[in-house]
Design a protein around this motif. Sequence first.
Motif, PDB file in Angstrom:
ATOM      1  N   LEU A 245      21.266  50.548  -4.951  1.00 25.85           N
ATOM      2  CA  LEU A 245      20.993  50.417  -3.517  1.00 25.85           C
ATOM      3  C   LEU A 245      21.372  49.033  -2.996  1.00 25.85           C
ATOM      4  N   ALA A 246      21.061  47.994  -3.781  1.00 24.51           N
ATOM      5  CA  ALA A 246      21.387  46.632  -3.358  1.00 24.51           C
ATOM      6  C   ALA A 246      22.889  46.430  -3.261  1.00 24.51           C
ATOM      7  N   VAL A 247      23.612  46.941  -4.238  1.00 31.98           N
ATOM      8  CA  VAL A 247      25.075  46.785  -4.234  1.00 31.98           C
ATOM      9  C   VAL A 247      25.696  47.556  -3.075  1.00 31.98           C
ATOM     10  N   ILE A 248      25.291  48.803  -2.890  1.00 33.62           N
ATOM     11  CA  ILE A 248      25.842  49.621  -1.805  1.00 33.62           C
ATOM     12  C   ILE A 248      25.575  48.977  -0.447  1.00 33.62           C
ATOM     13  N   ASP A 249      24.325  48.617  -0.210  1.00 38.23           N
ATOM     14  CA  ASP A 249      23.947  48.070   1.096  1.00 38.23           C
ATOM     15  C   ASP A 249      24.697  46.788   1.414  1.00 38.23           C
ATOM     16  N   ASN A 250      24.806  45.903   0.463  1.00 37.52           N
ATOM     17  CA  ASN A 250      25.381  44.593   0.753  1.00 37.52           C
ATOM     18  C   ASN A 250      26.910  44.575   0.716  1.00 37.52           C
ATOM     19  N   VAL A 251      27.519  45.381  -0.117  1.00 35.93           N
ATOM     20  CA  VAL A 251      28.981  45.495  -0.066  1.00 35.93           C
ATOM     21  C   VAL A 251      29.401  46.032   1.299  1.00 35.93           C
ATOM     22  N   GLU A 252      28.705  47.062   1.765  1.00 35.89           N
ATOM     23  CA  GLU A 252      29.047  47.634   3.074  1.00 35.89           C
ATOM     24  C   GLU A 252      28.705  46.655   4.203  1.00 35.89           C
ATOM     25  N   LYS A 253      27.613  45.934   4.058  1.00 34.88           N
ATOM     26  CA  LYS A 253      27.202  44.988   5.096  1.00 34.88           C
ATOM     27  C   LYS A 253      28.201  43.848   5.252  1.00 34.88           C
ATOM     28  N   TYR A 254      28.672  43.291   4.137  1.00 34.14           N
ATOM     29  CA  TYR A 254      29.497  42.090   4.206  1.00 34.14           C
ATOM     30  C   TYR A 254      30.993  42.369   4.276  1.00 34.14           C
ATOM     31  N   THR A 255      31.439  43.562   3.884  1.00 35.67           N
ATOM     32  CA  THR A 255      32.881  43.828   3.861  1.00 35.67           C
ATOM     33  C   THR A 255      33.305  44.985   4.741  1.00 35.67           C
ATOM     34  N   SER A 256      32.369  45.842   5.150  1.00 38.63           N
ATOM     35  CA  SER A 256      32.677  47.071   5.895  1.00 38.63           C
ATOM     36  C   SER A 256      33.452  48.085   5.060  1.00 38.63           C
ATOM     37  N   VAL A 257      33.530  47.853   3.764  1.00 37.65           N
ATOM     38  CA  VAL A 257      34.118  48.835   2.857  1.00 37.65           C
ATOM     39  C   VAL A 257      33.020  49.774   2.374  1.00 37.65           C
ATOM     40  N   ASN A 258      33.281  51.071   2.422  1.00 32.52           N
ATOM     41  CA  ASN A 258      32.285  52.038   1.975  1.00 32.52           C
ATOM     42  C   ASN A 258      32.155  52.000   0.460  1.00 32.52           C
ATOM     43  N   ALA A 259      30.958  51.733  -0.021  1.00 38.53           N
ATOM     44  CA  ALA A 259      30.684  51.833  -1.456  1.00 38.53           C
ATOM     45  C   ALA A 259      30.268  53.266  -1.737  1.00 38.53           C
ATOM     46  N   ARG A 260      31.205  54.077  -2.129  1.00 39.01           N
ATOM     47  CA  ARG A 260      30.958  55.509  -2.267  1.00 39.01           C
ATOM     48  C   ARG A 260      30.097  55.825  -3.491  1.00 39.01           C
ATOM     49  N   ARG A 261      30.350  55.127  -4.586  1.00 38.85           N
ATOM     50  CA  ARG A 261      29.573  55.352  -5.807  1.00 38.85           C
ATOM     51  C   ARG A 261      29.385  54.029  -6.536  1.00 38.85           C
ATOM     52  N   VAL A 262      28.180  53.847  -7.080  1.00 36.62           N
ATOM     53  CA  VAL A 262      27.908  52.707  -7.954  1.00 36.62           C
ATOM     54  C   VAL A 262      27.290  53.263  -9.227  1.00 36.62           C
ATOM     55  N   ASN A 263      28.044  53.207 -10.307  1.00 41.88           N
ATOM     56  CA  ASN A 263      27.598  53.730 -11.598  1.00 41.88           C
ATOM     57  C   ASN A 263      27.119  52.584 -12.474  1.00 41.88           C
ATOM     58  N   ILE A 264      25.925  52.730 -13.051  1.00 37.07           N
ATOM     59  CA  ILE A 264      25.333  51.670 -13.874  1.00 37.07           C
ATOM     60  C   ILE A 264      25.247  52.145 -15.323  1.00 37.07           C
ATOM     61  N   LEU A 265      25.823  51.363 -16.230  1.00 35.69           N
ATOM     62  CA  LEU A 265      25.697  51.614 -17.666  1.00 35.69           C
ATOM     63  C   LEU A 265      24.864  50.492 -18.283  1.00 35.69           C
ATOM     64  N   VAL A 266      23.721  50.843 -18.856  1.00 34.72           N
ATOM     65  CA  VAL A 266      22.862  49.855 -19.508  1.00 34.72           C
ATOM     66  C   VAL A 266      23.323  49.707 -20.953  1.00 34.72           C
ATOM     67  N   LYS A 267      23.874  48.540 -21.292  1.00 32.79           N
ATOM     68  CA  LYS A 267      24.433  48.306 -22.615  1.00 32.79           C
ATOM     69  C   LYS A 267      23.371  47.876 -23.619  1.00 32.79           C
ATOM     70  N   ASN A 268      22.367  47.136 -23.123  1.00 34.95           N
ATOM     71  CA  ASN A 268      21.399  46.589 -24.065  1.00 34.95           C
ATOM     72  C   ASN A 268      20.146  46.168 -23.317  1.00 34.95           C
ATOM     73  N   LEU A 269      19.053  46.022 -24.080  1.00 37.90           N
ATOM     74  CA  LEU A 269      17.797  45.474 -23.567  1.00 37.90           C
ATOM     75  C   LEU A 269      17.446  44.266 -24.414  1.00 37.90           C
ATOM     76  N   ILE A 270      17.042  43.185 -23.762  1.00 35.64           N
ATOM     77  CA  ILE A 270      16.659  42.001 -24.520  1.00 35.64           C
ATOM     78  C   ILE A 270      15.246  41.569 -24.136  1.00 35.64           C
ATOM     79  N   LYS A 271      14.581  40.937 -25.081  1.00 29.31           N
ATOM     80  CA  LYS A 271      13.216  40.458 -24.828  1.00 29.31           C
ATOM     81  C   LYS A 271      13.266  39.083 -24.179  1.00 29.31           C
TER      82      LYS A 271
END
Length: 271
Positions: A245-271
């Motif tokens: 949501l943060a990426v979509i909202d702000n990419v569109e806000k600052y560039t006027s380019v439609n962020a159609r999809r943002v796919n997130i891959l979690v590679k690792n978790l660290i303590k």
Amino acid sequence: MKVIAFVGPSGTGKSYRSVMVSQQYGADAIIDDGLLISHGKVIAGTSAKREPTKIASVKHALFMRSYQVDEARRALKRYNIQCLMILGTSDGMVNKIAQNIGAGDIEQIIRIEDVASSEEMNMARRMRTVEGKHVIPVPTFEIKKEFSGFFIHPLRRFQKNLDKEVDTAEADKSIVRPTFSYMGDYTLSDNVINEIAIHEANKIEFMEKVVHINLRKTGHGVHIDMTVILKYGCEIFDVCRKIQLAVIDNVEKYTSVNARRVNILVKNLIK
């Protein structure tokens, strides 16, 4: 079908006032710059303001292509349009559009001078010539996918005497800056969008690091693939959703380019 026209020089505020005038004269559809609009919704056509040159934009607005004519005729019939209002810069232009789409003779022509003062028309001209802004008489969400990469935002009423308009979606309008604006072309590098996406993602709680980002451009916007590392103990789904949501909202806000999809891959978790 009854056909009327709304005529005035370019940049004098026709599109801005078109909804008000159409309601006043009983029109249930509008033709403006290649778009056929009914009740705040685009029912046929694409905006001439997307064309790369002014000449191409004029040809598009005149419905000079057969596929435009066929689509418009089907929509007029499907939506049972009883009164059509055509916008144009001259009597010749609106008559040409009516002829091209087979709408019949224009029964009445309303002039911009009949509904706008000299001061209001001058204000509209300044928006067009100084800022390169053009109004489209539909809500932003209706045309957003067509204008990825253009400057686009909703238009709020700025003239007190127009505040009496009916407060419905039909009265919503949008502003775009077309590519043929005299202000010149503008381009955004992929790196700009990537940096905005990374910056906004890093603001999210439990986000540790963006390790990779890939940008794919499409005709309607961009697809962003992000590989991230999160902090151990978080709700992974919730964090990823907040990043999207943060990426979509702000990419569109600052560039006027439609962020159609943002796919997130979690590679690792660290303590």
